[in-house]
Design a protein around this motif. Structure first.
Motif, PDB file in Angstrom:
ATOM      1  N   ASP A  37     -25.756  28.612  28.434  1.00  0.00           N
ATOM      2  CA  ASP A  37     -26.925  27.939  29.009  1.00  0.00           C
ATOM      3  C   ASP A  37     -26.518  26.875  30.025  1.00  0.00           C
ATOM      4  O   ASP A  37     -27.196  26.688  31.052  1.00  0.00           O
ATOM      5  N   CYS A  38     -25.418  26.165  29.756  1.00  0.00           N
ATOM      6  CA  CYS A  38     -24.924  25.168  30.718  1.00  0.00           C
ATOM      7  C   CYS A  38     -24.551  25.837  32.041  1.00  0.00           C
ATOM      8  O   CYS A  38     -24.891  25.340  33.127  1.00  0.00           O
ATOM      9  N   CYS A  39     -23.845  26.954  31.952  1.00  0.00           N
ATOM     10  CA  CYS A  39     -23.454  27.677  33.166  1.00  0.00           C
ATOM     11  C   CYS A  39     -24.689  28.147  33.940  1.00  0.00           C
ATOM     12  O   CYS A  39     -24.744  28.021  35.169  1.00  0.00           O
ATOM     13  N   MET A  40     -25.689  28.660  33.218  1.00  0.00           N
ATOM     14  CA  MET A  40     -26.886  29.162  33.885  1.00  0.00           C
ATOM     15  C   MET A  40     -27.661  28.042  34.567  1.00  0.00           C
ATOM     16  O   MET A  40     -28.211  28.226  35.657  1.00  0.00           O
ATOM     17  N   LEU A  66     -18.486  23.729  37.874  1.00  0.00           N
ATOM     18  CA  LEU A  66     -18.184  23.133  36.583  1.00  0.00           C
ATOM     19  C   LEU A  66     -16.683  23.196  36.335  1.00  0.00           C
ATOM     20  O   LEU A  66     -16.019  24.164  36.725  1.00  0.00           O
ATOM     21  N   MET A  67     -16.162  22.182  35.666  1.00  0.00           N
ATOM     22  CA  MET A  67     -14.779  22.189  35.213  1.00  0.00           C
ATOM     23  C   MET A  67     -14.741  22.835  33.825  1.00  0.00           C
ATOM     24  O   MET A  67     -15.331  22.325  32.886  1.00  0.00           O
ATOM     25  N   ILE A  68     -14.069  23.965  33.739  1.00  0.00           N
ATOM     26  CA  ILE A  68     -14.051  24.761  32.514  1.00  0.00           C
ATOM     27  C   ILE A  68     -12.612  24.902  32.024  1.00  0.00           C
ATOM     28  O   ILE A  68     -11.682  25.039  32.828  1.00  0.00           O
ATOM     29  N   MET A  69     -12.441  24.889  30.712  1.00  0.00           N
ATOM     30  CA  MET A  69     -11.120  25.130  30.151  1.00  0.00           C
ATOM     31  C   MET A  69     -10.652  26.533  30.537  1.00  0.00           C
ATOM     32  O   MET A  69     -11.381  27.511  30.351  1.00  0.00           O
ATOM     33  N   VAL A  86      -3.854  29.825  27.499  1.00  0.00           N
ATOM     34  CA  VAL A  86      -3.207  29.026  28.536  1.00  0.00           C
ATOM     35  C   VAL A  86      -3.828  27.644  28.529  1.00  0.00           C
ATOM     36  O   VAL A  86      -4.951  27.443  28.085  1.00  0.00           O
ATOM     37  N   GLY A  87      -3.088  26.688  29.023  1.00  0.00           N
ATOM     38  CA  GLY A  87      -3.579  25.325  29.073  1.00  0.00           C
ATOM     39  C   GLY A  87      -4.220  24.994  30.401  1.00  0.00           C
ATOM     40  O   GLY A  87      -4.207  25.794  31.347  1.00  0.00           O
ATOM     41  N   GLY A  88      -4.805  23.814  30.473  1.00  0.00           N
ATOM     42  CA  GLY A  88      -5.381  23.342  31.725  1.00  0.00           C
ATOM     43  C   GLY A  88      -6.820  23.758  31.928  1.00  0.00           C
ATOM     44  O   GLY A  88      -7.394  24.536  31.166  1.00  0.00           O
ATOM     45  N   ASP A  89      -7.406  23.211  32.988  1.00  0.00           N
ATOM     46  CA  ASP A  89      -8.793  23.490  33.351  1.00  0.00           C
ATOM     47  C   ASP A  89      -8.841  24.096  34.740  1.00  0.00           C
ATOM     48  O   ASP A  89      -7.871  24.064  35.491  1.00  0.00           O
ATOM     49  N   LYS A  90     -10.015  24.639  35.078  1.00  0.00           N
ATOM     50  CA  LYS A  90     -10.225  25.189  36.412  1.00  0.00           C
ATOM     51  C   LYS A  90     -11.669  24.969  36.813  1.00  0.00           C
ATOM     52  O   LYS A  90     -12.548  24.833  35.957  1.00  0.00           O
ATOM     53  N   ILE A  91     -11.917  24.929  38.108  1.00  0.00           N
ATOM     54  CA  ILE A  91     -13.268  24.738  38.622  1.00  0.00           C
ATOM     55  C   ILE A  91     -13.884  26.102  38.909  1.00  0.00           C
ATOM     56  O   ILE A  91     -13.304  26.922  39.628  1.00  0.00           O
ATOM     57  N   LEU A  92     -15.065  26.355  38.347  1.00  0.00           N
ATOM     58  CA  LEU A  92     -15.797  27.596  38.585  1.00  0.00           C
ATOM     59  C   LEU A  92     -17.027  27.307  39.422  1.00  0.00           C
ATOM     60  O   LEU A  92     -17.747  26.323  39.181  1.00  0.00           O
ATOM     61  N   GLU A  93     -17.271  28.171  40.418  1.00  0.00           N
ATOM     62  CA  GLU A  93     -18.467  28.049  41.245  1.00  0.00           C
ATOM     63  C   GLU A  93     -19.471  29.136  40.855  1.00  0.00           C
ATOM     64  O   GLU A  93     -19.290  29.809  39.839  1.00  0.00           O
ATOM     65  N   LYS A  94     -20.518  29.323  41.653  1.00  0.00           N
ATOM     66  CA  LYS A  94     -21.684  30.079  41.220  1.00  0.00           C
ATOM     67  C   LYS A  94     -21.347  31.476  40.691  1.00  0.00           C
ATOM     68  O   LYS A  94     -21.713  31.823  39.556  1.00  0.00           O
TER      69      LYS A  94
END
Length: 523
Positions: free
Chosen positions: A250-253, A265-268, A277-285
């Motif tokens: 729901d947050c992504c939507m 959003l910054m997602i694990m 795997v470690g770290g985060d990544k930025i996801l767009e639409k």
């Protein structure tokens, strides 16, 4: 001495030597309860209670056995016998148990009466107040439930359960800022509590939705990010809870509905890539749509009642198709969405939401399947005649196929069902435009803006304000423009619509509007 293997023989001999000694049968029942021979324990406690009805311990243990064996009728009969006398500290436990059983059976009013009586006798008994708060909460009396839980905190300020319940009540009563502070305070006491993290994530998601409807888009994205961080911490500890994955989806939507500037959003990394795997990544639409679909699919695997999760997945595919430019991908996404929601309508044909979504998918198809859309929307309004959303969608369908009279009736039904539903007023304004009722159209658009922001309402009102100004004689006074403050209202609405400004000198006014297509009213 915990030497239970040596207990049975002497206890049986004692009971046989004096069959009228309630104490012997009580201890024999204790032994059988420890050995998990609950039926034998029940018979022993019944014998002890029969021999001495005033022996509290026997009646307490007997009530516990009835509860374990789920013999509700016998338990109620026992407790009613004990609670016939005036309440006192000796039979207080029976009043408390009676209230709990009635609450489990759904008789909340009677349960509250018992629990309220118990809390009056022992005002320092936190169990009574907690149970009373639960009963109020089950009945929907949120304010009374909160007061009861606050009494528990006064008795024991370190109690986690009532503090959590108070935070959840504030969330349900839309006191979202207070609820967030309460959840954060609870996390300082126990940073790994999954229930607290889940409640915080749900509250932040609600707050993000409120900010979105108030056009506080950057703040909406920040709260969505906070919700993602909270639910991710919960998933790390317990990934087998389906609601956690639904919240993440729901947050992504929600973020996919934001403008491109805020649509990220910054997602694990492990959540998106599915590997350790470690770290985060930025996801767009586009990536957020895919992650939302993965989350709903994960939730579907973990829960039995999957109906509305399938609905959410279909919505995800529909929204992804509406934001895609590749026709082949669009066709595949809409096919998936239609197959899912048609299965939902077969599983639960009495749910208007499924039929409404089916109609939207049919309209989004290329070419639009108007017959299926009409059937679905009509089915939705038959199931819920007071559903403004379905009536409005039916009106849009008729508007698109140029059946203006039917569209007008459908929009009127939507207004009747919910006078505050913005889209129904915008639909009526479109009908007024088609019928050449210019003054009514500007009034309807203005009213829609007063109810809340909608892109078509903002665009329509800005267009009619510009048109009125250009058509009116110079230095003339128009009630709809000057007395109703049309220019600043239209400017605010179009500011929300777009960040790209062009300025047009029109007589003595400076009018700001979105773009060259400001007058287009296409749905």
């Amino acid at each position: 001495m915990k030497e239970f293997d040596k207990c049975l023989s002497p206890l049986l001999k004692a009971a046989k030597s004096d069959p009228n000694n309630y104490y012997c049968f009580f201890y024999l029942g204790q032994f059988y309860r420890y050995m998990k021979e609950y039926d034998k324990a029940r018979r022993c406690f019944e014998r002890s209670f029969k021999l001495c009805p005033n022996y509290n311990e026997a009646s307490i243990e007997l009530s516990k056995m009835y509860r374990i064996l789920q013999n509700w009728d016998a338990n109620i009969a026992l407790l009613q016998t004990i609670t016939e006398d005036q309440i006192n500290k000796q039979n207080l436990w029976a009043w408390l148990q009676m209230g709990l059983i009635l609450m489990e059976q759904g008789d909340y009013d009677e349960a509250i009466n018992y629990l309220r009586s118990a809390s009056r006798i022992d005002k320092k008994n936190s169990h009574c107040w907690e149970s009373l708060g639960d009963a109020y909460l089950c009945r929907g009396a949120y304010a009374s439930a909160q007061e009861a839980y606050e009494v528990v905190l006064e008795i024991s300020n370190l109690a986690l359960y009532p503090a959590l319940q108070i935070a959840l009540i504030k969330k349900d009563r839309n006191c979202l800022d207070e609820a967030i502070l309460d959840f954060e305070a609870l996390l300082t006491m126990n940073s790994n509590c999954v229930l607290t993290l889940t409640g915080l994530a749900e509250t932040c998601l609600r707050k993000a939705r409120v900010c979105y409807y108030e056009q506080r888009l950057g703040t909406a994205r920040d709260y969505a990010q906070y919700a993602v961080e909270s639910v991710t911490r919960a998933i790390r500890q317990c990934s087998e809870i389906s609601c956690l994955w639904k919240i993440l989806g729901d947050c992504c939507m929600l973020v996919t509905r934001l403008p491109e500037k805020y649509c990220c959003l910054m997602i694990m990394r492990a959540l998106d890539e599915g590997i350790h795997v470690g770290g985060d990544k930025i996801l767009e639409k586009d990536d957020l749509f895919q992650l939302a679909a993965k989350c709903y699919c994960k939730a579907l695997i973990l829960i039995e009642d999957k109906q509305f999760l399938w609905h959410d997945l279909a919505v995800c595919y529909l929204n992804q198709a509406e934001n895609c430019e590749d026709r082949d991908i669009i066709r595949k996404l809409l096919t998936k969405a239609q197959a899912i929601i048609q299965n939902c309508t077969l599983t639960n044909p009495r749910c208007w939401q499924h039929w409404n979504l089916l109609g939207n998918i049919a309209l989004a198809s290329d070419p639009p399947n108007y017959a299926l859309a009409q059937h679905a929307f009509i089915k939705a309004v038959i199931l819920d005649n007071d559903c403004a959303i379905a009536w409005c969608n039916l009106g849009i369908l008729y508007y698109k196929i140029n059946k203006i009279e039917l569209a007008n009736k459908a929009f009127a039904e939507a207004q009747r069902a919910d006078p505050n539903y913005t889209q129904s007023w915008i639909g009526k304004a479109f009908v007024a435009e088609i019928m050449g009722q210019d003054d009514e159209a500007i009034d309807l658009f203005r009213h829609s803006i007063s109810l809340g922001f909608h892109p078509q309402g903002a665009l329509g009102y800005g267009h009619w304000v510009c048109r009125k100004l250009m058509e009116s004689p110079q230095n003339s006074s128009l009630y709809a423009i000057q007395e109703l403050h049309a220019i600043p209202v239209a400017c605010d609405a179009l500011t929300w619509y777009t960040g790209k400004w062009q300025f047009l000198e029109c007589d003595t006014y400076t009018i700001a509007f979105a773009n060259d297509n400001v007058g287009q009213m296409a749905l």
